[in-house]
Design a protein around this motif. Structure first.
Motif, short mmCIF file in Angstrom:
data_model
loop_
_atom_site.label_atom_id
_atom_site.label_comp_id
_atom_site.label_asym_id
_atom_site.label_seq_id
_atom_site.Cartn_x
_atom_site.Cartn_y
_atom_site.Cartn_z
N ASN A 1 12.42 15.82 47.07
CA ASN A 1 12.64 14.91 45.95
C ASN A 1 13.96 14.17 46.08
O ASN A 1 14.04 12.98 45.78
CB ASN A 1 12.58 15.67 44.62
CG ASN A 1 11.20 16.21 44.33
OD1 ASN A 1 10.21 15.74 44.87
ND2 ASN A 1 11.13 17.22 43.49
N THR A 2 15.00 14.87 46.49
CA THR A 2 16.30 14.25 46.68
C THR A 2 16.23 13.19 47.78
O THR A 2 16.78 12.09 47.64
CB THR A 2 17.36 15.30 47.03
OG1 THR A 2 17.41 16.27 45.97
CG2 THR A 2 18.73 14.69 47.21
N ALA B 1 15.79 7.57 49.67
CA ALA B 1 15.06 6.51 50.37
C ALA B 1 14.82 5.33 49.43
O ALA B 1 14.95 4.17 49.84
CB ALA B 1 13.73 7.05 50.90
N LEU B 2 14.50 5.61 48.19
CA LEU B 2 14.30 4.54 47.21
C LEU B 2 15.61 3.79 46.98
O LEU B 2 15.63 2.55 46.92
CB LEU B 2 13.78 5.12 45.89
CG LEU B 2 13.52 4.12 44.77
CD1 LEU B 2 12.48 3.09 45.20
CD2 LEU B 2 13.06 4.84 43.51
N ASN B 3 16.71 4.51 46.88
CA ASN B 3 18.01 3.89 46.71
C ASN B 3 18.36 3.02 47.92
O ASN B 3 18.86 1.90 47.77
CB ASN B 3 19.08 4.96 46.50
CG ASN B 3 20.43 4.36 46.20
OD1 ASN B 3 20.53 3.40 45.44
ND2 ASN B 3 21.47 4.91 46.78
N ALA B 4 18.07 3.50 49.12
CA ALA B 4 18.33 2.72 50.33
C ALA B 4 17.49 1.45 50.36
O ALA B 4 17.96 0.39 50.77
CB ALA B 4 18.06 3.57 51.58
N THR B 5 16.25 1.55 49.89
CA THR B 5 15.38 0.37 49.83
C THR B 5 15.95 -0.67 48.87
O THR B 5 15.98 -1.87 49.18
CB THR B 5 13.97 0.78 49.38
OG1 THR B 5 13.46 1.73 50.31
CG2 THR B 5 13.03 -0.41 49.31
N ASP C 1 17.30 -4.42 49.72
CA ASP C 1 16.79 -5.60 49.02
C ASP C 1 17.93 -6.44 48.44
O ASP C 1 17.90 -7.67 48.53
CB ASP C 1 15.82 -5.20 47.90
CG ASP C 1 14.49 -4.70 48.43
OD1 ASP C 1 14.18 -4.96 49.61
OD2 ASP C 1 13.76 -4.07 47.65
N ARG C 2 18.93 -5.78 47.83
CA ARG C 2 20.07 -6.52 47.28
C ARG C 2 20.82 -7.25 48.39
O ARG C 2 21.23 -8.40 48.23
CB ARG C 2 21.01 -5.57 46.53
CG ARG C 2 20.49 -5.15 45.16
CD ARG C 2 21.55 -4.43 44.35
NE ARG C 2 22.09 -3.25 45.01
CZ ARG C 2 21.62 -2.02 44.87
NH1 ARG C 2 20.57 -1.80 44.09
NH2 ARG C 2 22.18 -1.00 45.50
N ALA C 3 21.00 -6.58 49.53
CA ALA C 3 21.70 -7.21 50.65
C ALA C 3 20.89 -8.37 51.21
O ALA C 3 21.46 -9.41 51.58
CB ALA C 3 21.99 -6.18 51.73
N ALA C 4 19.58 -8.22 51.28
CA ALA C 4 18.73 -9.30 51.77
C ALA C 4 18.82 -10.51 50.86
O ALA C 4 18.84 -11.67 51.33
CB ALA C 4 17.28 -8.83 51.89
N THR C 5 18.89 -10.27 49.56
CA THR C 5 19.06 -11.37 48.61
C THR C 5 20.38 -12.08 48.85
O THR C 5 20.45 -13.31 48.82
CB THR C 5 18.98 -10.84 47.17
OG1 THR C 5 17.70 -10.24 46.97
CG2 THR C 5 19.17 -11.95 46.15
N LYS C 6 21.44 -11.30 49.09
CA LYS C 6 22.75 -11.91 49.39
C LYS C 6 22.69 -12.75 50.66
O LYS C 6 23.31 -13.81 50.74
CB LYS C 6 23.83 -10.85 49.52
CG LYS C 6 24.39 -10.38 48.21
CD LYS C 6 25.61 -9.50 48.44
CE LYS C 6 26.20 -9.09 47.12
NZ LYS C 6 27.40 -8.27 47.29
N VAL C 7 21.99 -12.26 51.67
CA VAL C 7 21.85 -13.01 52.92
C VAL C 7 21.17 -14.35 52.63
O VAL C 7 21.63 -15.40 53.08
CB VAL C 7 21.06 -12.22 53.98
CG1 VAL C 7 20.66 -13.11 55.14
CG2 VAL C 7 21.89 -11.04 54.48
#
Length: 72
Positions: A5-6, A11-15, A19-25
């Protein structure tokens, strides 16, 4: 199951981080190069974090299977 579960939450947090970084790019196209490079680095970190969490999930699943085999 706690490790699984952890790792799934990680993994969800990394996703989400990816996504946030891809938006910044996408948003920094044609602007400051340091912003673009920083976002690419964050994407790389997110990919590594996702892979590490996936490895933990696989290991936790294997350990659970082995424990069940021992009980039977």
């Amino acid at each position: 199951m706690i490790a699984f579960n952890t790792a799934a939450a990680g993994a969800l947090n990394a996703t989400r981080m990816f996504d946030r970084a891809a938006t910044k790019v996408a948003q920094s196209a044609g602007s400051d190069m340091s912003t673009l490079l920083g976002a690419v680095v964050v994407q790389s970190e997110a990919r590594t974090a996702f892979a590490a969490n996936l490895a933990v999930m696989k290991t936790a699943e294997e350990m659970t299977g082995r424990l069940l085999d021992l009980k039977i």
